[in-house]
Design a protein around this motif. Structure first.
Motif, PDB file in Angstrom:
ATOM      1  N   ILE A 113      -5.458  58.688  27.936  1.00  0.00           N
ATOM      2  CA  ILE A 113      -6.565  57.961  27.311  1.00  0.00           C
ATOM      3  C   ILE A 113      -6.179  56.487  27.236  1.00  0.00           C
ATOM      4  N   VAL A 114      -6.992  55.628  27.842  1.00  0.00           N
ATOM      5  CA  VAL A 114      -6.670  54.210  27.929  1.00  0.00           C
ATOM      6  C   VAL A 114      -7.845  53.361  27.450  1.00  0.00           C
ATOM      7  N   ARG A 115      -7.553  52.085  27.248  1.00  0.00           N
ATOM      8  CA  ARG A 115      -8.603  51.102  26.981  1.00  0.00           C
ATOM      9  C   ARG A 115      -8.732  50.204  28.208  1.00  0.00           C
ATOM     10  N   SER A 116      -8.006  49.094  28.232  1.00  0.00           N
ATOM     11  CA  SER A 116      -8.120  48.176  29.372  1.00  0.00           C
ATOM     12  C   SER A 116      -6.942  48.264  30.337  1.00  0.00           C
ATOM     13  N   GLU A 117      -6.053  49.203  30.110  1.00  0.00           N
ATOM     14  CA  GLU A 117      -4.886  49.344  30.988  1.00  0.00           C
ATOM     15  C   GLU A 117      -5.325  49.703  32.413  1.00  0.00           C
ATOM     16  N   LYS A 118      -4.597  49.192  33.393  1.00  0.00           N
ATOM     17  CA  LYS A 118      -4.927  49.473  34.787  1.00  0.00           C
ATOM     18  C   LYS A 118      -4.274  50.778  35.235  1.00  0.00           C
TER      19      LYS A 118
ATOM     20  N   THR B  98     -11.028  49.234  35.828  1.00  0.00           N
ATOM     21  CA  THR B  98      -9.563  49.137  35.787  1.00  0.00           C
ATOM     22  C   THR B  98      -8.890  50.439  36.216  1.00  0.00           C
ATOM     23  N   ILE B  99      -9.682  51.432  36.535  1.00  0.00           N
ATOM     24  CA  ILE B  99      -9.154  52.740  36.941  1.00  0.00           C
ATOM     25  C   ILE B  99      -9.524  52.987  38.404  1.00  0.00           C
ATOM     26  N   ASP B 100      -8.560  53.399  39.193  1.00  0.00           N
ATOM     27  CA  ASP B 100      -8.829  53.710  40.602  1.00  0.00           C
ATOM     28  C   ASP B 100      -9.441  55.108  40.668  1.00  0.00           C
ATOM     29  N   ILE B 101     -10.760  55.161  40.500  1.00  0.00           N
ATOM     30  CA  ILE B 101     -11.439  56.447  40.405  1.00  0.00           C
ATOM     31  C   ILE B 101     -11.437  57.194  41.747  1.00  0.00           C
ATOM     32  N   LYS B 102     -11.442  56.463  42.841  1.00  0.00           N
ATOM     33  CA  LYS B 102     -11.433  57.125  44.145  1.00  0.00           C
ATOM     34  C   LYS B 102     -10.093  57.803  44.401  1.00  0.00           C
ATOM     35  N   TYR B 103      -9.024  57.115  44.063  1.00  0.00           N
ATOM     36  CA  TYR B 103      -7.708  57.721  44.253  1.00  0.00           C
ATOM     37  C   TYR B 103      -7.541  58.908  43.315  1.00  0.00           C
ATOM     38  N   ALA B 104      -8.051  58.779  42.094  1.00  0.00           N
ATOM     39  CA  ALA B 104      -7.981  59.888  41.149  1.00  0.00           C
ATOM     40  C   ALA B 104      -8.684  61.121  41.716  1.00  0.00           C
ATOM     41  N   ARG B 105      -9.810  60.918  42.378  1.00  0.00           N
ATOM     42  CA  ARG B 105     -10.546  62.046  42.950  1.00  0.00           C
ATOM     43  C   ARG B 105      -9.739  62.729  44.048  1.00  0.00           C
ATOM     44  N   THR B 106      -8.987  61.948  44.837  1.00  0.00           N
ATOM     45  CA  THR B 106      -8.171  62.568  45.888  1.00  0.00           C
ATOM     46  C   THR B 106      -7.087  63.474  45.297  1.00  0.00           C
ATOM     47  N   LYS B 107      -6.764  63.244  44.026  1.00  0.00           N
ATOM     48  CA  LYS B 107      -5.767  64.060  43.329  1.00  0.00           C
ATOM     49  C   LYS B 107      -6.421  65.103  42.430  1.00  0.00           C
TER      50      LYS B 107
END
Length: 311
Positions: A47-52, A76-85
Motif C-alpha cells: 500500500i503506497v501513496r506517492s512512492e514509485k 507512479t505505478i508501472d501498471i503494465k509491468y504489474a499485469r505481466t506479473k
C-alpha cells in the motif's frame, strides 16, 4: 497470514483495520522505500501513496499479489509491468477528492487576492495596498476540465460564489451535468470563455501536453489556470511564452518529481505548492480506510472493481 507492507505516511487506521481482520502489517514511514521493500520482500500486498512502484520494486517482492494506491492517481505505478506479473493494482477513488477541491478554491482566492506576495510584503514592513489590487471570484465563469469526483466537488464547494460553470468530460452524462449546474462545452469553448480554468484529468498519451499555445492564446487577458492534476498536462514553455505577451495567473501544485529542488515552473507560477492537494488529515484518513477495506474485500470477497490494470 497475509503480509501487508505500508512503507509510507498513511494514517494508522489502515493498519488497525487490517490487523483486526487477521493480516500481518508492517507500517514503516521512516525507512527509505527501497530498503523497506527489501526488508519485507515476502509481503503479498503493498500500500503506497506517492512512492514509485517500478519494475525493480515489483521484482523485489516475488510474493506480491496486490498494490493499492491510497489516492486517485496511479501514474507512479508501472501498471503494465504489474499485469505481466499477474499483480492487480488498485486506487482509492474519491478518498482525496475533497482535499483537492478545497485546495483549488484556496488557490483561486490566493491568486486573485495576491495572498502570498502581500503577506511577504507586509511582513517586510511595507504597505503596498495599491500594488495588490485584486479580483473577486464571485460571478466569474469557471471552466472545469474533467468532472469526476474532484471536478464535481469543485462545483459544489464554489456554490456560494454565484459562478457560471462550464465543463468538459466525455464520460459525464448530460443529465448529470445539468443536475449539478454545469454547462457541457468543448475544451476550446472553455479556454475562450472562462475566467478561471481548473484541470482535473489524468496524464496519459491523450492528455500529455494538452494545454498548449493554441489553447492558452484563447484565454482572456488576466485569466487564471490551475493545475492540481498532473504536471505533464501543461506545456510549461507555452505558458511562459504566452505570459510574456499577456497577463495570465498560473497556480500549480504538481511537478515532474515530488522532491526538493528547483522547480521548472518557478518563474511562471503565481502560486506554487508542494503537491498539497491530498495532504490533509481527513484525506489521509479516508484513503487509509479505503485502502484497507478494499484489500480485505479483494482477498475475502473477490471484489476487484477498483483494479485499474485489468487489461
Amino acid at each position: 497470514m497475509r503480509k501487508v507492507l505500508i512503507p509510507t505516511k498513511l494514517d494508522a487506521k489502515a493498519a488497525d483495520i487490517l490487523r483486526d481482520r487477521g493480516y500481518e502489517v508492517v507500517l514503516d514511514a521512516t525507512t527509505p522505500f527501497e530498503e523497506c521493500v527489501k526488508n519485507n520482500s515476502d509481503a503479498e500486498v503493498l500500500i503506497v501513496r506517492s512512492e514509485k512502484v517500478t519494475p525493480e520494486i515489483i521484482d523485489a517482492m516475488p510474493k506480491l499479489r496486490l498494490v493499492v494506491r491510497a489516492g486517485a492517481g496511479y501514474n507512479t505505478i508501472d501498471i503494465k509491468y504489474a499485469r505481466t506479473k499477474s499483480i492487480d493494482v488498485m486506487n482509492t477513488p474519491g478518498a482525496n477528492s475533497n482535499g483537492v477541491a478545497e485546495e483549488v478554491v484556496a488557490m483561486m482566492l490566493a491568486g486573485y487576492r495576491h495572498v502570498v506576495p502581500a503577506d511577504i510584503s507586509t511582513r517586510r514592513g511595507d504597505w503596498e495596498k495599491s500594488k495588490f489590487m485584486g479580483r473577486e471570484v464571485t460571478g466569474k465563469t469557471i471552466g472545469i476540465i474533467g468532472l469526476g469526483h474532484i471536478g464535481q466537488l469543485v462545483v459544489k464547494r464554489l456554490g456560494g460564489f454565484e459562478a457560471t460553470f462550464l465543463g468538459y468530460d466525455p464520460f459525464l452524462p448530460p443529465e448529470v451535468a445539468e443536475k449539478i449546474g454545469v454547462k457541457l462545452c468543448t475544451v476550446d469553448e472553455i479556454f475562450a470563455q472562462a475566467d478561471i480554468v481548473t484541470l482535473h484529468i489524468p496524464e496519459n498519451d491523450e492528455t500529455r501536453g494538452m494545454v498548449n499555445r493554441r489553447l492558452l492564446d484563447m484565454m482572456k487577458p488576466g485569466a487564471m489556470l490551475i493545475n492540481c492534476a498532473r504536471s505533464g498536462i501543461v506545456n510549461e514553455a507555452d505558458i511562459r511564452a504566452v505570459k510574456a505577451e499577456k497577463p495570465l495567473v498560473f497556480c500549480n501544485d504538481v511537478y515532474v518529481k515530488d522532491a526538493a529542488g528547483e522547480k521548472s515552473v518557478a518563474d511562471i507560477a503565481d502560486v506554487m505548492l508542494p503537491h498539497l492537494g491530498a495532504n490533509t488529515k481527513e484525506a489521509n484518513f479516508n484513503a487509509a480506510v479505503k485502502a484497507a477495506e478494499q484489500t480485505c474485500d479483494y482477498f475475502e470477497k473477490g471484489i476487484t472493481r477498483a483494479v485499474v490494470n485489468k487489461f
